[in-house]
Design a protein around this motif. Structure first.
Motif, mmCIF file in Angstrom:
data_model
loop_
_atom_site.group_PDB
_atom_site.id
_atom_site.type_symbol
_atom_site.label_atom_id
_atom_site.label_comp_id
_atom_site.label_asym_id
_atom_site.label_seq_id
_atom_site.Cartn_x
_atom_site.Cartn_y
_atom_site.Cartn_z
ATOM 1 N N THR A 83 22.200 -41.682 36.567
ATOM 2 C CA THR A 83 23.600 -42.103 36.486
ATOM 3 C C THR A 83 24.088 -42.581 37.844
ATOM 4 O O THR A 83 23.753 -42.013 38.886
ATOM 5 C CB THR A 83 24.501 -40.961 35.995
ATOM 6 O OG1 THR A 83 24.391 -39.844 36.886
ATOM 7 C CG2 THR A 83 24.097 -40.522 34.594
ATOM 8 N N LEU A 84 24.877 -43.647 37.799
ATOM 9 C CA LEU A 84 25.429 -44.257 38.998
ATOM 10 C C LEU A 84 26.940 -44.180 38.922
ATOM 11 O O LEU A 84 27.556 -44.705 37.987
ATOM 12 C CB LEU A 84 24.980 -45.715 39.095
ATOM 13 C CG LEU A 84 25.259 -46.467 40.392
ATOM 14 C CD1 LEU A 84 24.379 -45.933 41.514
ATOM 15 C CD2 LEU A 84 25.006 -47.955 40.200
ATOM 16 N N ALA A 85 27.542 -43.492 39.883
ATOM 17 C CA ALA A 85 28.998 -43.298 39.877
ATOM 18 C C ALA A 85 29.605 -43.877 41.143
ATOM 19 O O ALA A 85 28.993 -43.864 42.216
ATOM 20 C CB ALA A 85 29.335 -41.811 39.760
ATOM 21 N N ARG A 86 30.815 -44.396 41.018
ATOM 22 C CA ARG A 86 31.517 -44.947 42.177
ATOM 23 C C ARG A 86 31.858 -43.847 43.174
ATOM 24 O O ARG A 86 32.161 -42.715 42.800
ATOM 25 C CB ARG A 86 32.796 -45.660 41.745
ATOM 26 C CG ARG A 86 32.534 -47.027 41.114
ATOM 27 C CD ARG A 86 33.765 -47.924 41.213
ATOM 28 N NE ARG A 86 33.463 -49.301 40.825
ATOM 29 C CZ ARG A 86 32.959 -50.202 41.631
ATOM 30 N NH1 ARG A 86 32.692 -49.891 42.893
ATOM 31 N NH2 ARG A 86 32.734 -51.442 41.211
ATOM 32 N N PHE A 115 28.364 -46.337 45.861
ATOM 33 C CA PHE A 115 28.036 -45.535 44.691
ATOM 34 C C PHE A 115 27.206 -44.329 45.116
ATOM 35 O O PHE A 115 26.697 -44.261 46.246
ATOM 36 C CB PHE A 115 27.227 -46.352 43.678
ATOM 37 C CG PHE A 115 27.922 -47.575 43.156
ATOM 38 C CD1 PHE A 115 28.645 -47.530 41.969
ATOM 39 C CD2 PHE A 115 27.849 -48.787 43.833
ATOM 40 C CE1 PHE A 115 29.279 -48.665 41.477
ATOM 41 C CE2 PHE A 115 28.485 -49.925 43.356
ATOM 42 C CZ PHE A 115 29.194 -49.856 42.172
ATOM 43 N N ARG A 167 25.663 -46.889 34.622
ATOM 44 C CA ARG A 167 26.961 -46.642 35.252
ATOM 45 C C ARG A 167 27.711 -45.574 34.482
ATOM 46 O O ARG A 167 27.834 -45.622 33.246
ATOM 47 C CB ARG A 167 27.782 -47.931 35.300
ATOM 48 C CG ARG A 167 27.469 -48.750 36.540
ATOM 49 C CD ARG A 167 28.477 -49.807 36.833
ATOM 50 N NE ARG A 167 29.855 -49.351 36.903
ATOM 51 C CZ ARG A 167 30.821 -50.043 37.485
ATOM 52 N NH1 ARG A 167 30.529 -51.203 38.050
ATOM 53 N NH2 ARG A 167 32.049 -49.599 37.505
ATOM 54 N N ASP A 172 30.832 -44.942 34.315
ATOM 55 C CA ASP A 172 32.106 -45.319 33.700
ATOM 56 C C ASP A 172 31.961 -46.313 32.551
ATOM 57 O O ASP A 172 32.749 -46.309 31.607
ATOM 58 C CB ASP A 172 33.063 -45.887 34.757
ATOM 59 C CG ASP A 172 32.449 -47.017 35.562
ATOM 60 O OD1 ASP A 172 31.226 -47.260 35.420
ATOM 61 O OD2 ASP A 172 33.181 -47.667 36.334
ATOM 62 N N THR A 173 30.920 -47.152 32.582
ATOM 63 C CA THR A 173 30.788 -48.195 31.553
ATOM 64 C C THR A 173 29.549 -48.040 30.673
ATOM 65 O O THR A 173 29.478 -48.652 29.603
ATOM 66 C CB THR A 173 30.738 -49.585 32.202
ATOM 67 O OG1 THR A 173 29.522 -49.705 32.974
ATOM 68 C CG2 THR A 173 31.942 -49.820 33.096
ATOM 69 N N VAL A 197 22.953 -52.561 44.384
ATOM 70 C CA VAL A 197 23.032 -52.638 42.928
ATOM 71 C C VAL A 197 22.757 -54.089 42.555
ATOM 72 O O VAL A 197 23.596 -54.963 42.749
ATOM 73 C CB VAL A 197 24.407 -52.175 42.414
ATOM 74 C CG1 VAL A 197 24.457 -52.277 40.895
ATOM 75 C CG2 VAL A 197 24.693 -50.750 42.868
ATOM 76 N N SER A 248 22.562 -56.350 35.995
ATOM 77 C CA SER A 248 22.460 -55.730 34.676
ATOM 78 C C SER A 248 21.050 -55.799 34.104
ATOM 79 O O SER A 248 20.333 -56.784 34.275
ATOM 80 C CB SER A 248 23.428 -56.411 33.715
ATOM 81 O OG SER A 248 23.327 -55.834 32.424
#
Length: 409
Positions: free
Chosen positions: A143-146, A151, A175, A177-178, A224, A227
């Protein structure tokens, strides 16, 4: 993230100013001969391949695909495929390590914008990075979080090639959040990154495989890449070629192992070693069963090679098509690669197993090391099973369905 940027690195010989294909094939043969001299001892020792990576680095093969104007070798994908096959014939594990490196080091051209890709490649060439990791889907995902300034990356990536020796990792993360899957570059020296050499496989022991634990590892925004969504509204046909381009490396790896064991078994048979079993003159160049077995395996391997040539031509043509490539063309290319995967998988498994029967009881000797070919091929095909590819071919043939976007590592 929007529509994924298609690769824009040099794709034709006319765009390149490197030494040329003949030079790199000569370098690959020299490297393969060097690896072959102590292949059995190195495989049995099972140490992290730091020395082997140094050999590849000194030969220039780690920068083979990087454009010459960025400090690399300026070679194209057909040359890279030939190099992987040559190395795999001598040492399947190092062949896998190199093929993973080629794919992951090229991934910026597939998944990010050209200026950033060039920056990454230029630094990779200057510092002669070795790349490891993997972009295949896994559960649970990373998982990648801001976070402030970029990140943070969390989670555990199980067995991945090259992580024990890599200067940079490329991994797949979602991500937080998305939910969008992204390709992410990680410096393994950063805090929050832990490498675990827990692979403990019975084959491909020198592929530097292991697991990576990410605990709040810092990721800059420029790391990053883009996609990895399989949605055709997000992924362009050309960026989608990352899948068959990478999977064709696996095909060359399997063919290299098949050709390598047959060449080594042939040398052994020609040397006229006496059999251990008195009822079957195993290994004799005049024995009818031996001749038939060699004939069958030669046909099997050459047929897989011919199909691979078709797939390679299609992949290269797709890259040259660039932005004009259509989804239907991408699907046809992907299916050709899937067929080559199936054929090469069978060739590798049958050649490496039946070579032991050809040689006979002497092949049980650990000193000779013939078992390493079978263990390496079987390990690789377990991680890259062919059944899914056959299903994709059947679905395309019967229903016209486009194969899914599946990355090989």
């Amino acid at each position: 993230m929007g529509v994924a940027i298609a690769p824009s690195g040099p794709t034709s010989e006319s765009d390149r100013t490197g030494p040329g294909r003949a030079h790199w094939l000569r370098v690959a043969r020299e490297a393969a001969d060097d690896l072959a001299t102590d292949a059995v001892a190195r495989e049995q020792a099972g140490k992290a391949p730091l020395d082997e990576v140094s050999r590849l680095r000194e030969s220039g093969l780690l920068t083979l695909l990087i454009p010459a104007e960025l400090g690399g070798g300026g070679a194209d994908w057909p040359t890279a495929y030939a190099v992987v096959r040559e190395i795999a014939a001598a040492d399947g594990a190092i062949g896998q390590l190199l093929s993973c490196h080629f794919f992951l080091s090229w991934s910026p051209w597939f998944f990010t914008e050209p200026t950033l890709a060039a920056q990454v490649e230029q630094r990779s060439a200057a510092e002669r990075w070795c790349w490891g990791g993997g972009l295949a889907r896994q559960e649970p995902p990373l998982t990648l979080a801001r976070a402030a300034g970029g990140f943070v990356l969390d989670g555990r990536q199980s067995y991945s090639t090259g992580v024990l020796v890599a200067d940079r990792l490329t991994v797949r993360a979602v991500r937080a959040d998305t939910g969008e899957p992204l390709a992410v570059v990680v410096d393994p020296a950063h805090h929050g990154v832990g490498i675990d050499g827990d692979a403990d496989t019975f084959g491909q022991r020198l592929a530097a495989g292991g697991s990576v634990e990410f605990d709040g590892a810092p990721i800059a925004a420029d790391d990053v890449l883009g996609s990895l969504s399989a949605d055709e509204d997000v992924l362009s046909p050309l960026a989608g070629l990352a899948s068959p381009v990478g999977r064709l490396l696996s095909v060359q790896l399997r063919l290299g192992m098949a050709e390598g064991v047959l060449a080594e078994a042939r040398d052994y048979s020609r040397a006229g070693h006496s059999p251990w079993h008195p009822d079957w003159p195993v290994g004799s160049p005049q024995d009818q069963q031996v001749l038939t077995a060699y004939g069958e395996l030669t046909v099997l391997t050459r047929a897989a090679s011919a199909l691979t040539d078709q797939a390679q031509e299609a992949v290269h043509g797709g890259l040259l098509r660039g932005e004009d490539l259509t989804y239907d063309e991408y699907a046809e290319i992907s299916v050709l690669v899937a067929m080559a995967e199936a054929a090469a998988s069978r060739a590798a498994q049958e050649s490496t197993a039946r070579a032991l029967d050809i040689i006979g009881a002497r092949s049980a000797s650990s000193r000779l090391g013939f078992d390493r070919f079978w263990r390496n091929a079987r390990t690789h095909t377990l991680y890259e099973p062919v059944a899914h590819r056959l299903r994709d071919v059947g679905d395309y043939f019967l229903n016209g369905a486009h194969p899914p976007f599946v990355l090989p590592v």
